[in-house]
Design a protein around this motif. Structure first.
Motif, PDB file in Angstrom:
ATOM      1  N   LEU A 185      20.069  37.418  62.067  1.00 20.78           N
ATOM      2  CA  LEU A 185      19.876  35.977  61.993  1.00 20.78           C
ATOM      3  C   LEU A 185      20.812  35.220  62.933  1.00 20.78           C
ATOM      4  O   LEU A 185      22.015  35.484  62.979  1.00 20.78           O
ATOM      5  N   GLY A 186      20.246  34.289  63.682  1.00 16.83           N
ATOM      6  CA  GLY A 186      21.039  33.408  64.537  1.00 16.83           C
ATOM      7  C   GLY A 186      21.143  33.851  65.979  1.00 16.83           C
ATOM      8  O   GLY A 186      21.733  33.145  66.797  1.00 16.83           O
ATOM      9  N   PHE A 187      20.557  35.027  66.316  1.00 16.37           N
ATOM     10  CA  PHE A 187      20.597  35.516  67.690  1.00 16.37           C
ATOM     11  C   PHE A 187      19.172  35.833  68.139  1.00 16.37           C
ATOM     12  O   PHE A 187      18.731  36.978  68.105  1.00 16.37           O
ATOM     13  N   PRO A 188      18.428  34.811  68.537  1.00 17.18           N
ATOM     14  CA  PRO A 188      16.996  35.002  68.829  1.00 17.18           C
ATOM     15  C   PRO A 188      16.706  35.967  69.964  1.00 17.18           C
ATOM     16  O   PRO A 188      15.638  36.568  69.988  1.00 17.18           O
ATOM     17  N   VAL A 189      17.626  36.139  70.896  1.00 20.63           N
ATOM     18  CA  VAL A 189      17.398  37.113  71.972  1.00 20.63           C
ATOM     19  C   VAL A 189      18.130  38.419  71.699  1.00 20.63           C
ATOM     20  O   VAL A 189      18.143  39.314  72.528  1.00 20.63           O
ATOM     21  N   GLY A 190      18.733  38.535  70.514  1.00 21.55           N
ATOM     22  CA  GLY A 190      19.421  39.762  70.146  1.00 21.55           C
ATOM     23  C   GLY A 190      20.835  39.833  70.702  1.00 21.55           C
ATOM     24  O   GLY A 190      21.254  39.007  71.514  1.00 21.55           O
ATOM     25  N   LEU A 191      21.563  40.824  70.227  1.00 18.83           N
ATOM     26  CA  LEU A 191      22.903  41.105  70.745  1.00 18.83           C
ATOM     27  C   LEU A 191      23.193  42.578  70.499  1.00 18.83           C
ATOM     28  O   LEU A 191      22.582  43.211  69.634  1.00 18.83           O
ATOM     29  N   SER A 192      24.099  43.111  71.287  1.00 12.37           N
ATOM     30  CA  SER A 192      24.444  44.522  71.121  1.00 12.37           C
ATOM     31  C   SER A 192      25.406  44.684  69.954  1.00 12.37           C
ATOM     32  O   SER A 192      26.090  43.734  69.542  1.00 12.37           O
ATOM     33  N   GLY A 193      25.467  45.898  69.424  1.00  8.71           N
ATOM     34  CA  GLY A 193      26.431  46.172  68.366  1.00  8.71           C
ATOM     35  C   GLY A 193      27.852  45.959  68.827  1.00  8.71           C
ATOM     36  O   GLY A 193      28.709  45.511  68.059  1.00  8.71           O
ATOM     37  N   GLY A 194      28.115  46.282  70.101  1.00  9.84           N
ATOM     38  CA  GLY A 194      29.452  46.063  70.648  1.00  9.84           C
ATOM     39  C   GLY A 194      29.818  44.593  70.684  1.00  9.84           C
ATOM     40  O   GLY A 194      30.961  44.216  70.387  1.00  9.84           O
ATOM     41  N   ASP A 195      28.855  43.732  71.041  1.00  7.72           N
ATOM     42  CA  ASP A 195      29.112  42.290  71.056  1.00  7.72           C
ATOM     43  C   ASP A 195      29.405  41.780  69.647  1.00  7.72           C
ATOM     44  O   ASP A 195      30.315  40.970  69.436  1.00  7.72           O
ATOM     45  N   LEU A 196      28.608  42.242  68.690  1.00  3.32           N
ATOM     46  CA  LEU A 196      28.820  41.815  67.308  1.00  3.32           C
ATOM     47  C   LEU A 196      30.202  42.243  66.826  1.00  3.32           C
ATOM     48  O   LEU A 196      30.929  41.458  66.200  1.00  3.32           O
ATOM     49  N   ALA A 197      30.583  43.476  67.119  1.00  5.01           N
ATOM     50  CA  ALA A 197      31.896  43.968  66.707  1.00  5.01           C
ATOM     51  C   ALA A 197      33.013  43.163  67.365  1.00  5.01           C
ATOM     52  O   ALA A 197      34.003  42.799  66.710  1.00  5.01           O
ATOM     53  N   ARG A 198      32.874  42.892  68.656  1.00  8.31           N
ATOM     54  CA  ARG A 198      33.918  42.144  69.378  1.00  8.31           C
ATOM     55  C   ARG A 198      34.110  40.758  68.783  1.00  8.31           C
ATOM     56  O   ARG A 198      35.247  40.301  68.571  1.00  8.31           O
ATOM     57  N   ARG A 199      33.001  40.075  68.503  1.00  6.66           N
ATOM     58  CA  ARG A 199      33.090  38.733  67.923  1.00  6.66           C
ATOM     59  C   ARG A 199      33.745  38.782  66.540  1.00  6.66           C
ATOM     60  O   ARG A 199      34.590  37.950  66.192  1.00  6.66           O
ATOM     61  N   ALA A 200      33.328  39.769  65.733  1.00  5.03           N
ATOM     62  CA  ALA A 200      33.854  39.865  64.375  1.00  5.03           C
ATOM     63  C   ALA A 200      35.338  40.211  64.372  1.00  5.03           C
ATOM     64  O   ALA A 200      36.113  39.674  63.565  1.00  5.03           O
ATOM     65  N   VAL A 201      35.758  41.105  65.254  1.00  7.43           N
ATOM     66  CA  VAL A 201      37.174  41.477  65.340  1.00  7.43           C
ATOM     67  C   VAL A 201      38.013  40.263  65.741  1.00  7.43           C
ATOM     68  O   VAL A 201      39.078  40.004  65.163  1.00  7.43           O
ATOM     69  N   ALA A 202      37.530  39.505  66.735  1.00  8.57           N
ATOM     70  CA  ALA A 202      38.260  38.304  67.159  1.00  8.57           C
ATOM     71  C   ALA A 202      38.380  37.312  66.005  1.00  8.57           C
ATOM     72  O   ALA A 202      39.439  36.693  65.798  1.00  8.57           O
ATOM     73  N   GLN A 203      37.305  37.163  65.231  1.00  7.59           N
ATOM     74  CA  GLN A 203      37.310  36.242  64.097  1.00  7.59           C
ATOM     75  C   GLN A 203      38.283  36.718  63.018  1.00  7.59           C
ATOM     76  O   GLN A 203      39.060  35.924  62.465  1.00  7.59           O
ATOM     77  N   ALA A 204      38.264  38.018  62.724  1.00  8.42           N
ATOM     78  CA  ALA A 204      39.171  38.558  61.715  1.00  8.42           C
ATOM     79  C   ALA A 204      40.632  38.381  62.123  1.00  8.42           C
ATOM     80  O   ALA A 204      41.479  37.968  61.309  1.00  8.42           O
ATOM     81  N   ARG A 205      40.933  38.667  63.377  1.00  6.67           N
ATOM     82  CA  ARG A 205      42.316  38.529  63.840  1.00  6.67           C
ATOM     83  C   ARG A 205      42.762  37.069  63.816  1.00  6.67           C
ATOM     84  O   ARG A 205      43.938  36.766  63.565  1.00  6.67           O
ATOM     85  N   ARG A 206      41.826  36.174  64.083  1.00  4.14           N
ATOM     86  CA  ARG A 206      42.160  34.748  64.049  1.00  4.14           C
ATOM     87  C   ARG A 206      42.641  34.335  62.661  1.00  4.14           C
ATOM     88  O   ARG A 206      43.521  33.469  62.523  1.00  4.14           O
ATOM     89  N   PHE A 207      42.099  34.961  61.625  1.00  5.47           N
ATOM     90  CA  PHE A 207      42.513  34.634  60.258  1.00  5.47           C
ATOM     91  C   PHE A 207      43.693  35.485  59.797  1.00  5.47           C
ATOM     92  O   PHE A 207      44.105  35.403  58.643  1.00  5.47           O
ATOM     93  N   GLY A 208      44.219  36.336  60.659  1.00  2.47           N
ATOM     94  CA  GLY A 208      45.419  37.090  60.332  1.00  2.47           C
ATOM     95  C   GLY A 208      45.185  38.476  59.766  1.00  2.47           C
ATOM     96  O   GLY A 208      46.122  39.084  59.216  1.00  2.47           O
TER      97      GLY A 208
END
Length: 559
Positions: free
Chosen positions: A275-298
């Motif tokens: 959901l939210g990625f109409p053209v899709g994304l790779s698993g690596g992109d999803l992981a990178r975004r999630a890791v950055a978000q997690a680290r941002r929250f400590g």
């Protein structure tokens, strides 16, 4: 980025000091000035510069030196840095030799000693040479370089580790790359010691372990604290979602991942129904975004780090790490995910990493350029891999045990595969043997309907055939089903002889387990490792997110 190098060579210490001083005063801001007092020491220096991934822009070399003349040095040095400009320093008596060298060794220029004043007799000439070099200069790749053999399991494991951890690297095949062969020679590395890993700081490791490389590149593998509010084991979508929500809501959170953040989903080449990625994304992109978000929250992320055991000592839960140390917490979330199920047929184990791969589509796709690729499996992961390989391979054959893809694959992927001309789906097919001495050479296929057997040439076989949980370390503590998936919530209820429902074995509280809670209070399971879960990325993210609410409810009653 390191400055390009100007290397000056002269056996006379006073001349070497003087030329180095003049070069540094005029070019030191843009170039690194390196000097050597003999031809052989200069060759050693050039080899080390190459290993450190530095670039030589200009050789400025004395012609008359003992053991090795300037021309003889340049003949060797230009094999290592062929694009570098080259100039000879000569006495007046040696001008004939210098002029001959312009033709024989393609010397760009010769300069007479003494060169005073340098503003008139040195800098104008070198300025022209360096401007010409800079016009054609393309900075080298600055990340990690891995020199290995395509058919080496150790080389494959290293590439896969770096790719899945989002570490930029350059792959150099010892069989195909002349530069790889030279670098291996300079590092005194024989082919039995591959892979050779060259780091951006100039250091190198021969056949290193994954933990050695992880430590070298700065990945965190050891916990900062002995105790946390929340420990999450597993860094797939479910674990990452739990980490983001846990830390964002004030819980001191650490997440441990055995291989790389993203889990099995992180290896997917394309996820098009998230959901939210109409053209899709790779698993690596999803992981990178999630890791950055997690680290941002400590969130503290330990990877690669394996958990080998668990024990309970109320009110704490302890986990044991691969090095024998322990860390503890109030609440524990198991987001272990699953591993690819192994195909048990002759030859496959021996050739794994040498033409036979489980997953690894993104790691190996480039090496399959213009080759025929075989994929075993008929679910979404296999379909996504087939689409990805179709961009590189000459032809992709999907080997499917069933009659078609419709029972196990999303319709959007089926349609894409049907529209891709270099993908063939071969139904009713099973691999029964892999052949090859040091790498895969052929596979034996059986038609599961007719029993007909055929042997086909193959160099690359990728296997995507289902999920197996790796939960053996939970034996005797957390209840699992007969396949190893973790039981949670209502799946834990036991029925007694009178038909009455009883609390699960080991349960110590008056209440029933929460929806995602195991038989151990305060220990939860989310994502693919949980019995009855929906094997989709979105559902894993959802479970990881809502699990934190149950963690809060549990903590409210134990603090």
């Amino acid at each position: 980025m390191a400055k390009p190098v100007i290397l000056t060579v002269d056996d006379d210490p006073e001349v070497l000091q003087a030329i180095s001083r003049d070069l540094r005063s005029h070019y030191g801001a843009r170039f690194r000035i390196v000097r050597a007092d003999s031809g052989q020491s200069a060759i050693d220096t050039v080899q080390q510069l190459k290993l450190r991934n530095e670039v030589v822009a200009l050789f400025l070399v004395d012609q008359r030196m003992p053991q090795m003349s300037g021309v003889e040095f340049l003949e060797q040095a230009l094999q290592i840095f062929p694009q570098a400009k080259r100039a000879l320093l000569t006495a007046y008596a040696d001008t004939d030799a210098a002029i001959r060298a312009i033709n024989s060794t393609q010397i760009d220029y010769y300069l007479l000693k003494p060169w005073d004043p340098p503003e008139e007799r040195l800098y104008p000439v070198l300025d022209d040479l360096l401007d010409d070099w800079l016009a054609a200069y393309r900075p080298p790749f600055e990340g990690i370089r891995v020199i290995g053999n395509r058919w080496s399991p150790q080389s494959h494991d290293m590439k896969d580790f770096l790719a899945r951890n989002q570490i930029p690297y350059q792959w150099l095949d010892i069989e195909l790359s002349e530069e790889a062969q030279k670098l291996a020679d300079f590092a005194q590395c024989d082919r039995l010691s591959l892979p050779l890993v060259l780091f951006s700081d100039g250091s190198s490791l021969l056949q290193p372990s994954i933990p050695e490389v992880a430590e070298k590149i700065g990945l965190r593998t050891q916990a900062e604290k002995p105790f946390y509010d929340l420990i999450i084991v597993g860094g797939g979508p479910a674990g990452l979602a739990a980490a983001v929500y846990g830390a964002s809501e004030g819980l001191r959170t650490v997440m441990l991942e055995r291989e790389a953040p993203g889990g099995q989903a992180g290896t997917s080449s394309r996820i098009e129904n998230y959901l939210g990625f109409p053209v899709g994304l790779s698993g690596g992109d999803l992981a990178r975004r999630a890791v950055a978000q997690a680290r941002r929250f400590g969130v503290e992320i330990l990877s690669p780090q394996e958990v080998t055991g668990m024990r309970v000592q109320d009110p704490y839960r302890y986990i044991t790490l691969s090095n024998g140390s322990e860390i503890s917490c109030h609440a524990l979330i198991l987001g272990l995910g699953v591993s690819w199920r192994r195909l048990e047929v002759p030859g496959l184990d021996r050739l794994t990493g040498a033409g036979v791969y489980y997953g690894a589509a993104q790691t190996e796709a480039m090496t399959c350029q213009d080759e025929d690729v075989f994929i075993v499996g008929g679910a979404n992961s296999a379909g996504q891999a087939a689409m990805y390989f179709s961009k590189y391979a000459r032809h992709v054959t999907m080997l499917v045990r069933g009659e078609s893809l419709t029972k196990s694959m999303s319709q959007y992927l089926i349609e894409q595969i049907e529209e891709t001309p270099n993908i063939t789906v071969q139904p009713d097919s099973s691999v029964i043997e892999a052949k090859g001495e040091t790498s895969l050479e052929a596979i034996v296929l059986e038609n599961v309907q007719t029993g007909a057997v055929e042997t086909v040439p193959a160099t690359s076989l990728f296997i995507f055939i289902g999920a197996v949980p790796r939960t053996e370390w939970l034996d005797g503590v957390v209840e699992r089903d007969d396949r190893g998936f973790i039981l949670t919530g209502s799946d834990l209820r036991r029925t007694g002889e009178a038909g009455l429902s009883h609390h699960p074995k080991g349960w110590t509280l008056d209440r029933d387990p929460y929806l995602l809670e195991t038989n151990v209070p305060g220990v939860f399971a989310v994502g693919d490792v949980r019995h009855g879960s929906v094997k989709r990325v979105a559902s894993g993210v959802g479970e990881g997110s809502i699990c934190v609410q149950f963690v809060h409810q549990y903590l409210a009653n134990v603090r």
